[in-house]
Scaffold this motif. Structure first.
Motif, short mmCIF file in Angstrom:
data_model
loop_
_atom_site.label_atom_id
_atom_site.label_comp_id
_atom_site.label_asym_id
_atom_site.label_seq_id
_atom_site.Cartn_x
_atom_site.Cartn_y
_atom_site.Cartn_z
N HIS A 238 0.83 -1.20 0.00
CA HIS A 238 0.00 0.00 0.00
C HIS A 238 0.86 1.25 0.00
O HIS A 238 1.87 1.33 0.72
N GLU A 240 0.62 4.03 1.25
CA GLU A 240 0.81 4.76 2.50
C GLU A 240 1.35 3.85 3.59
O GLU A 240 1.34 4.20 4.76
N GLY A 241 1.82 2.65 3.20
CA GLY A 241 2.47 1.76 4.15
C GLY A 241 1.54 1.15 5.17
O GLY A 241 1.96 0.79 6.26
N ARG A 242 0.26 1.00 4.84
CA ARG A 242 -0.71 0.52 5.83
C ARG A 242 -1.00 -0.98 5.72
O ARG A 242 -1.90 -1.48 6.35
#
Lengths: 407, 273
Positions: A238, A240-242
């Motif tokens: 992802h 946004e690093g989620r």
């Protein structure tokens, strides 16, 4: 160092007829986790429909606990060493997940069923079958004459549920009974002495409703409509690093559960448009308690409205700790884009909003599944594998029209 | 004095987007948030900037944290400063090239990554100002800003003979023609660290501390010290820092089972979300 995350199993046996133990750790909430064999805690399953190619009302998951029984403590009460002072059957079992922050989540509640419990000497093992709490429905009958001709579906369901055999185990409140369609019973004799589970299955199907047990052990009867709570899951590197999705599987467009023709007894209702689009896909039901053709038509129409339009379905696997608060019919939004890699010759991704039209090169996109976060799903099945601490959520897009189910 | 230790281990970034950190920039502010992930392929780039324009990036931590180090990754800045909230300077700063006087201020920076350690201080914001780029008048870029705090630094040299193992996690299928179809995915890093007859008490306790942790940590293989290396390679560069966790068991033994000799340990770490 804080207590690490764990799964715990607790038992509360009967101390006399209808009375459960009350002394914590002695006769109530006895922690038997250290005596459950590694791999001896099966999959915990709850789902709304019977399978991929069917519609139904509710599948309650039963489990088998493989217990280390070298000292005979899991034998029935006839053994003086038994931990069950009165009887082993109907002992309450609860499985809890404890997060790394010490928060406790109850994930399964059930009752021991002695019929299917077995012991093995060489292995020193007791395989204890635990039926989910609703198994009480499978062990009791509808009283003769309790349901009468002319009763509404709702009043019949209320009558069936509001009996001591049920209410001693589960919470009942008439305010928790809501149906998708409330018809009238023509021939109530069908229900006399019927097993409660069978009677409920038929009534719930006719009512276009489902039944589940909530986290507080209350009986909830509701249409298949999604509930208010929404959970968010992200995957595929992802942006946004989620990331919290482990895998997506069994993604399909829902055609297998799109029934555009419903036959109730001999009455057929068809959604002509979808039958033309996908061919006739029929599902038929025999409901002996309905003889009125108008009622049959209305039942068919209610089920058609629910199932005529195929809705995409998928399963996502997540860590059990990310799914502890997910329940049936909760909404889920999934942000799972194609995996983007920088175009050849670039180290970084081309970013929309920064890139210059005419000179920037689009990113490489790989992957065969893309789920947009605007798509709204509801949870129709939960499968937990405690040994791996992985939960599989079965999702179906919400809504009954193609335009529904989008934010 | 420049960094002279070996591999470093640090707390995970205290300004991750997924944990509630936010970022803004004087230009292209919408992309500023991409500096708050561990993603190596996306970050912030200025818009319409040149060497006469000072860009300001403000990173807001989700809550006040005690910070004593910061990484700047994927930067092309030549002239820049890094301060905390209220334009306050970090004190007693050490960078890759040695001690810096008067906070984090660079006027002739080269390289694409920076690492600084300083006195521990309470931080709610990191403010970066960048004026010139290494190639003049380029748009300014920054992949990631990772405020952190060291957990510990190896004093010795554990056995990393398998190196930092980089994996593209490819999907591979063999077609009926016999040729393969390979789709490469995100790159991840892992390592196997062995202590053989190891004499450093500090390092043993550090590994045990990492093994006991439930939350991930940053692994900085070069430790900010590139004087060791004759040849630079991926995994050991200034900008190579990975969020990892230990995996599997950790034997605790002694060389030839002789207690007065050094310890024997074997532990694996791999990159985690």
């Amino acid at each position: 160092m804080s207590e690490p995350a764990s799964i715990r199993v607790y038992m509360t046996p009967l101390v006399e007829t209808g009375v459960y133990g009350e002394t914590v750790d002695v006769t109530q909430d006895v922690d038997v986790s250290d005596l459950i064999k590694s791999g001896g805690l099966g999959t915990l399953k709850r789902q709304l429909d019977f399978g991929d190619f069917d519609i139904g009302v509710y599948v309650f998951g039963d489990i088998t606990l493989k217990c280390i029984n070298y000292d005979g403590r899991f034998n029935d009460s006839s053994d003086w060493r038994s931990m069950f002072p009165y009887r082993r059957d109907l002992t309450k079992v609860e499985i809890k997940v404890i997060s790394g922050e010490g928060v406790v989540y109850s994930r399964f509640k059930g009752l021991i069923n002695d019929d299917a419990t077995k012991q093995d000497y060489a292995k020193g093992e007791a395989s204890i079958r635990v039926l989910s709490l609703d198994s009480i429905f499978r062990k009791n009958n509808v009283a003769g004459g309790a349901i009468s001709n002319g009763n509404s579906f709702k009043s019949a369901i209320e009558t069936i549920l509001n009996v001591p055999e049920v209410t001693s185990i589960l919470g009942y409140d008439v305010a928790n009974i809501e149906l998708g369609y409330n018809g009238t019973i023509d021939d109530a004799s069908v229900f006399d002495q019927a097993i409660i589970k069978g009677a409920l299955d038929d009534l719930l199907l006719a009512s276009n409703a489902i039944l589940y047990i909530d986290g507080s052990d209350n009986i909830i009867v509701t249409p298949r409509k999604e509930r208010d709570t929404t959970h968010y899951f992200y995957g595929n590197d992802h942006i946004e690093g989620r990331d919290n999705i482990i895998n997506i599987s069994n993604y399909n467009n829902g055609t297998q559960r799109g029934f555009n023709t419903i036959k109730v007894n001999e009455t057929v209702r068809t959604n002509d448009g979808w039958a033309e689009e996908y061919g006739v896909r029929e599902k038929s039901f025999d409901l002996g308690f309905i003889t009125n053709e108008t009622t049959e038509e209305e039942i068919g129409d209610a089920l058609l409205a629910e199932f005529a339009v195929p809705k995409p379905e998928l399963e996502i696997e997540v860590s059990s700790f990310d799914a502890v608060q997910v329940d049936l019919l909760h909404k889920v939004r999934v942000d799972f884009d194609y995996m983007k890699r920088p175009p050849p010759g670039q180290d970084l991704l081309t970013l929309t909003g920064t890139a210059t039209t005419g000179s920037a090169v689009t990113n490489t996109a790989t992957g065969n599944i893309r789920i947009r976060p605007e798509q709204i799903f509801k949870v129709v099945g939960i499968e937990e594998r405690p040994r791996q601490m992985i939960t599989k959520l079965k999702l179906r897009q919400v809504g009954n029209l193609t335009s529904e189910g989008w934010a | 004095m420049a960094f002279d230790g070996q591999m470093k281990f640090l707390e995970p970034s205290m300004a991750l987007l997924k944990n509630g950190a936010t970022a803004s920039a004087s230009s292209n502010t919408a992309a500023a948030k991409y500096m708050l992930t561990m993603n190596r392929y996306i970050g912030w780039t200025s818009s319409g900037s040149d060497d006469t324009t000072t860009e300001t990036i403000t990173i807001t931590l989700p809550s006040a944290k005690t910070v004593s180090s910061v990484f700047l990754l994927g930067v092309n800045f030549k002239e820049f400063t890094v301060k905390k909230q209220g334009s306050a300077e970090f004190t007693n700063v050490t960078g890759i090239s040695g001690d810096l006087a008067g906070g984090i201020t660079e006027t002739a920076f080269t390289g694409n990554a920076a690492y600084y350690e300083f006195d521990a201080t309470s931080v709610t914001e990191i403010v970066i100002t960048a004026t010139k780029t290494q190639t003049a008048d380029e748009e300014k870029t920054c992949l990631a800003v990772l405020p952190s705090a060291p957990i510990g630094t190896f004093a010795g040299f554990p056995d990393l003979s398998e190196g930092i193992v980089l994996d593209r996690n490819e999907k591979r299928s063999q077609a009926i023609t016999g040729r393969s179809v390979i789709s490469k995915l995100v790159e991840t890093a892992s390592l196997r660290l062995r202590m053989r007859s190891y004499p450093e008490q500090n390092d043993v306790e550090l590994i045990e501390k990492l093994f006991d942790r439930d939350i991930p940590f940053l692994v900085y293989p070069c430790g900010g010290n590139v004087s060791h290396f004759k040849v630079s390679q991926k995994g050991w560069r200034i900008g190579d820092v990975y969020q990892m966790q230990t995996r599997g068991n950790m034997p605790a033994g002694f060389k030839d089972n002789i207690y007065v000799l050094g310890v024997e340990k074997d532990i694996r770490m791999e990159e985690v979300v």
